[in-house]
Write an enzyme that holds these catalytic residues in place. Structure first.
Site, short mmCIF file in Angstrom:
data_model
loop_
_atom_site.label_atom_id
_atom_site.label_comp_id
_atom_site.label_asym_id
_atom_site.label_seq_id
_atom_site.Cartn_x
_atom_site.Cartn_y
_atom_site.Cartn_z
N ASP A 249 0.83 -1.21 0.00
CA ASP A 249 0.00 0.00 0.00
C ASP A 249 0.86 1.26 0.00
O ASP A 249 1.84 1.36 0.75
CB ASP A 249 -0.88 0.04 1.25
CG ASP A 249 -1.71 -1.22 1.45
OD1 ASP A 249 -1.22 -2.32 1.18
OD2 ASP A 249 -2.86 -1.08 1.90
N HIS A 251 -1.17 4.44 -0.50
CA HIS A 251 -2.22 5.28 0.10
C HIS A 251 -1.97 6.79 -0.03
O HIS A 251 -2.07 7.54 0.95
CB HIS A 251 -2.39 4.92 1.58
CG HIS A 251 -3.33 3.78 1.80
ND1 HIS A 251 -4.64 3.80 1.41
CD2 HIS A 251 -3.14 2.56 2.37
CE1 HIS A 251 -5.23 2.67 1.73
NE2 HIS A 251 -4.33 1.87 2.31
N ASP A 278 -4.15 -0.45 -3.23
CA ASP A 278 -4.32 0.68 -2.32
C ASP A 278 -3.31 1.78 -2.64
O ASP A 278 -2.55 2.25 -1.79
CB ASP A 278 -4.21 0.23 -0.86
CG ASP A 278 -5.49 -0.45 -0.38
OD1 ASP A 278 -6.34 -0.78 -1.23
OD2 ASP A 278 -5.65 -0.66 0.84
N ASP A 281 -6.41 6.96 -1.53
CA ASP A 281 -7.20 7.10 -0.29
C ASP A 281 -6.28 7.32 0.91
O ASP A 281 -5.12 6.93 0.93
CB ASP A 281 -8.11 5.90 -0.04
CG ASP A 281 -9.42 5.97 -0.81
OD1 ASP A 281 -9.80 7.08 -1.21
OD2 ASP A 281 -10.06 4.92 -1.00
N ARG A 282 -6.88 7.93 1.94
CA ARG A 282 -6.20 8.23 3.20
C ARG A 282 -5.21 9.39 3.02
O ARG A 282 -5.40 10.47 3.55
CB ARG A 282 -5.48 7.01 3.78
CG ARG A 282 -6.37 5.87 4.20
CD ARG A 282 -7.11 6.17 5.49
NE ARG A 282 -7.57 4.96 6.14
CZ ARG A 282 -8.28 4.94 7.25
NH1 ARG A 282 -8.62 6.07 7.85
NH2 ARG A 282 -8.68 3.80 7.79
N ASN A 310 -8.44 -3.04 -2.37
CA ASN A 310 -9.82 -2.76 -1.97
C ASN A 310 -10.14 -1.27 -2.01
O ASN A 310 -11.31 -0.88 -2.03
CB ASN A 310 -10.12 -3.33 -0.58
CG ASN A 310 -9.33 -2.66 0.52
OD1 ASN A 310 -8.10 -2.63 0.48
ND2 ASN A 310 -10.02 -2.12 1.51
N HIS A 311 -9.11 -0.43 -2.05
CA HIS A 311 -9.34 1.02 -2.15
C HIS A 311 -9.38 1.52 -3.58
O HIS A 311 -9.58 2.72 -3.79
CB HIS A 311 -8.31 1.80 -1.34
CG HIS A 311 -8.63 1.84 0.12
ND1 HIS A 311 -9.35 2.87 0.69
CD2 HIS A 311 -8.38 0.96 1.11
CE1 HIS A 311 -9.51 2.63 1.99
NE2 HIS A 311 -8.92 1.48 2.27
N HIS A 359 -3.60 -8.27 -3.30
CA HIS A 359 -3.66 -7.25 -2.27
C HIS A 359 -4.10 -7.80 -0.92
O HIS A 359 -3.47 -7.53 0.10
CB HIS A 359 -4.61 -6.13 -2.68
CG HIS A 359 -4.73 -5.06 -1.65
ND1 HIS A 359 -3.72 -4.17 -1.38
CD2 HIS A 359 -5.73 -4.77 -0.77
CE1 HIS A 359 -4.09 -3.37 -0.40
NE2 HIS A 359 -5.30 -3.70 0.00
N ARG A 407 -12.64 -7.13 9.61
CA ARG A 407 -13.10 -5.98 8.83
C ARG A 407 -14.58 -6.07 8.50
O ARG A 407 -15.20 -5.06 8.15
CB ARG A 407 -12.31 -5.89 7.52
CG ARG A 407 -10.82 -5.73 7.68
CD ARG A 407 -10.16 -5.80 6.30
NE ARG A 407 -8.72 -5.87 6.38
CZ ARG A 407 -7.91 -4.81 6.33
NH1 ARG A 407 -8.42 -3.61 6.20
NH2 ARG A 407 -6.60 -4.95 6.38
N HIS A 434 -2.33 -4.82 2.37
CA HIS A 434 -3.65 -4.63 2.97
C HIS A 434 -3.65 -4.30 4.46
O HIS A 434 -4.64 -3.79 4.97
CB HIS A 434 -4.47 -5.90 2.71
CG HIS A 434 -5.95 -5.78 2.94
ND1 HIS A 434 -6.69 -4.68 2.59
CD2 HIS A 434 -6.84 -6.68 3.46
CE1 HIS A 434 -7.96 -4.90 2.88
NE2 HIS A 434 -8.08 -6.10 3.41
#
Length: 513
Positions: A249, A251, A278, A281-282, A310-311, A359, A407, A434
């Site tokens: 990730d 991010h 990923d 995001d964030r 997943n993002h 991921h 999750r 992840h």
């Protein structure tokens, strides 16, 4: 429910207070440990459960947070923090109607709560969209199914940002179909000089490229992704001068991405990079990260690869900031183009027929093979269950077998699941991402599964290292950072400084708490 002694009550309170201290330090694992100790001694206190729910929520362990909030509310139906945290957790597992109910309770008690108000708006938007899709009798995906490949470049000509742009130039070719209708755009002169100028003269100075440029880059790279299989296969067994580097990730941590290339080498014919989902995001530079990776993919289509995480999905992008960042820096239309390009991303990569990279995690089907991945229809938003979802969402657990995901989406899978999958598919290891790992890279499941996470000091708060795995046949470094494989080099790195912009700075809702 326990009947604690006075001594247990006092000790439990001390544990709770220590948990609170760790929350303030953003050390959520330790916070959970101490809240759990408090609950073990005294399970009569609603606040112990709702505090542990907060720590789980901060780690995206939404299912665990929901369970803790349920217990908190059984003990104290007026625990507004439990309603609040359960509402946000429901947002995280995409249960928007349940989230709406809890958030309305919060806002009735605290009408000015900004986080709850913003999250409620997100829920209402999702519910409206779902009703609209149901009303027109479909999923809604068809409306955007060919945006990248029907892009008309002239539609951006009136934008003022083209006239004021003074950065490095790109030339474009408007593609057309047999009816002479617009069929996407090709970038004709992508170069290292353009990419360097885009980074140094535009992005690092807080500027943006014209919307036309962004749209053309996305349209071009989408065609490349469309041409790639769902399971990409790479090899450097016969070209040992070529290094393959796997990153987890990122991010939206643009400055750390630049540091990866500075520290470990740029993308080139002798250095292949795989970024394992990923991407966005964030972090508050997700547009910059995505446009950099996409530009590099156009220039070096066989030397940089991107797996979907997943993002790279609409729901996550609405909740965790990428859509709002796109709209702030560019436009809703640019986000829609990104959204479609994410649907074209491969889901996994096989390296040297030894290392499978995805991921999230492994399939729950005990008979699943690599062909099941190859045969997936990936060109959509992921469903809520099945192999597609599991590749993006599942996580390892210490216990054997399958368990519920903390999750709330996908599964938790044990060492036996990993071992059997490797044996069934004649693989050596699984690489996945992840999850934050404080050491950047962590060997798990008896060394058969490796988690690599490449966003150091995640969200400016976790204090973790970033990690990277290099595949270098017969030239690995044993025992380095836990490595047990003679074909691998495992390295870590720390976060670098960046401008004082907070994570999710552009987010207008969701889980920006």
């Amino acid at each position: 429910m326990s009947s604690p002694s006075q001594e247990d009550i006092a000790t439990a309170l001390d544990f709770k207070n220590k948990g609170n201290e760790y929350i303030k330090k953003s050390d959520y694992d330790s916070a959970i440990e101490f809240y759990s100790k408090a609950i073990a001694l005294d399970s009569t206190q609603s606040i112990y459960f709702s505090n542990r729910a907060l720590a789980h929520l901060k780690q995206d362990n939404f299912y665990s947070a929901v369970v803790d909030c349920d217990n908190a509310l059984k003990l104290d139906p007026k625990n507004i923090k439990a309603y609040h945290r359960r509402g946000l957790s429901y947002v995280g597992i995409l249960e928007f109607r349940k989230a709406k109910n809890d958030l309305n309770v919060v806002l009735k008690a605290k009408p000015n709560d900004i986080t709850a108000s913003n999250a409620l708006k997100v829920c209402e938007n999702f519910i409206r969209e779902e009703r609209f899709k149901n009303a027109i009798g479909g999923s809604g995906d068809n409306a955007k199914s060919n945006i990248c490949q029907t892009l008309n470049l002239e539609s951006f000509n009136a934008n003022a940002d083209l006239k004021t742009y003074k950065g490095p130039k790109l030339n474009f070719k408007q593609l057309t179909d047999e009816k002479n209708s617009p069929a996407g755009v090709e970038v004709e002169n992508m170069s290292q000089e353009f990419i360097s100028g885009m980074v140094n003269d535009i992005f690092l100075k807080g500027k943006t490229i014209p919307k036309q440029y962004a749209a053309a880059i996305i349209s071009h790279v989408d065609r490349i992704f469309l041409s790639e299989p769902t399971l990409v296969e790479l090899s450097n067994e016969n070209t040992k001068e070529v290094k393959i580097s796997v990153c987890g990730d990122t991010h939206g941590q643009f400055y750390d991405v630049l540091n990866i290339f500075k520290k470990f080498g740029k993308v080139s014919k002798d250095h292949i990079y795989l970024f394992n989902g990923d991407l966005v995001d964030r972090g508050s530079w997700s547009c910059e990260v995505a446009l950099l990776f996409y530009s590099l993919k156009i220039l070096y289509p066989k030397n940089i690869y991107l797996n979907r995480g997943n993002h790279e999905t609409d729901n996550m992008n609405k909740i965790y900031g990428f859509e709002d960042e796109c709209k702030y820096k560019y436009s809703q239309r640019i986000f829609d183009l990104f959204s479609l390009s994410f649907e074209s991303l491969p889901l996994a990569t096989l390296i040297n027929n030894d290392y499978l990279v995805m991921h999230g995690g492994l399939p729950s089907d005990e008979k699943s093979t690599l062909d099941d991945i190859r045969n997936l229809d990936r060109f959509s938003q992921p469903p809520r269950e099945g192999l597609f979802m599991e590749l993006l969402w599942s996580d390892p657990q210490a216990a054997n077998g399958l368990g519920p995901s903390q999750r709330g989406l996908g599964f938790a899978f044990g060492p036996d699941i990993t071992a059997k999958y490797l044996e069934r598919n004649k693989l050596r290891k699984v690489f996945r991402s992840h999850e934050v790992r404080m050491t950047g890279v962590k060997y798990e499941h008896d060394g058969k599964l490796v988690t690599v996470f490449s966003a150091p000091n995640y969200c400016d708060s976790q204090g973790n290292l970033g990690g990277i795995i290099h595949i270098t046949p017969d030239n690995g470094v044993l025992l380095q950072n836990g490595n047990d494989d003679e074909n691998l080099i495992v390295e870590t790195f720390t976060a670098v400084e960046h401008p004082d912009v907070k994570p999710m700075a552009y987010s207008n809702g969701g889980l920006g708490f």
